[in-house]
Enzyme design. Sequence first.
Site, PDB file in Angstrom:
ATOM      1  CB  CYS A  54       4.711  -0.738  -9.456  1.00 38.15           C
ATOM      2  SG  CYS A  54       4.349  -1.992 -10.701  1.00 38.15           S
ATOM      3  CE1 TYR A  86       2.261  -8.169  -7.918  1.00 42.61           C
ATOM      4  CE2 TYR A  86       0.149  -8.978  -8.747  1.00 42.61           C
ATOM      5  CZ  TYR A  86       1.004  -7.931  -8.453  1.00 42.61           C
ATOM      6  OH  TYR A  86       0.606  -6.630  -8.694  1.00 42.61           O
ATOM      7  CD  GLU A  98       5.181  -5.120  -6.440  1.00 42.31           C
ATOM      8  OE1 GLU A  98       5.631  -4.468  -7.414  1.00 42.31           O
ATOM      9  OE2 GLU A  98       3.978  -5.432  -6.334  1.00 42.31           O
ATOM     10  CG  ASP A 133       0.936   1.523  -7.495  1.00 41.55           C
ATOM     11  OD1 ASP A 133      -0.207   1.329  -7.944  1.00 41.55           O
ATOM     12  OD2 ASP A 133       1.945   1.617  -8.210  1.00 41.55           O
ATOM     13  CE1 TYR A 138       2.791  -1.918  -5.780  1.00 41.07           C
ATOM     14  CE2 TYR A 138       0.953  -1.616  -4.265  1.00 41.07           C
ATOM     15  CZ  TYR A 138       1.464  -2.125  -5.443  1.00 41.07           C
ATOM     16  OH  TYR A 138       0.652  -2.854  -6.277  1.00 41.07           O
ATOM     17  CB  CYS A 203       5.341   2.845 -15.382  1.00 43.09           C
ATOM     18  SG  CYS A 203       6.769   3.406 -14.425  1.00 43.09           S
ATOM     19  CB  CYS A 224      36.675  12.586  -4.812  1.00 39.43           C
ATOM     20  SG  CYS A 224      37.346  11.712  -6.234  1.00 39.43           S
TER      21      CYS A 224
END
Length: 237
Positions: A54, A86, A98, A133, A138, A203, A224
């Site tokens: 989401c 949507y 999304e 979800d 998703y 959320c 590195c």
Amino acid sequence: MLFGRTPVLPTPEQALQGRPEPIFMIPDRHTVLGNPLIGPYPEGLETADFALGCFWGAERKFWQLPAGVWTTLVGYQGGYTENPTYEEVCSGLTGHTEVVRVVHDPTVISYDRLLKTFWESHNPTQGFRQGNDVGTQYRSAIYPNTPAQTRTAESSRDAYQKVLTASGYGKITTEILPSEGRPFYPAEAYHQQYLDKNPAGYCGLGGTGIKLSTPFETNWGSSCPTGIASVPEATGK
């Protein structure tokens, strides 16, 4: 509603047709960061596109980073339908997921660091879902905007897979595909910075609890040592 059926991505022929122009406006400025949502952006800034469930909670993860993120906005990407709504995306007939677009200053916050936030903020092994979800919209995805972003995203995925596997998780299902040919379409105004406007809003994001160190790739002239992903004592699984 899926009622237990497994989500399936549509083919281009099955996808909704869409429209050549958007049918809604979005706000001019970010409600938290104060900068414009839509480009052109200041010289030197870069964009990164991530899907991790989401997009309400996903966007907040990135605007809350301590420095270097100039603006964020949410939208739809990875599918076929032009300028979707949507409701169309939620139908599963656009092919989009999304997405949160992160516009950042790479001299302050690196793409590596954004990827770290991406991987640690969700479970990338769940396919067409994130937590409760469920749906193709998703799915986990990264849409790199440069070849360098593609290399770094793939390297970070491989590093994260090692520690996920060691902790008993399955294969990462994250889609990593170039953004070229996969336009980003901004979502409706009410979705932008939704959790700033609605602090108690939903959320559904939940990470695995497994951390990832940076950098992931050092073949571009860096002295590195190669970054090693690490598992904390408590994985949260």
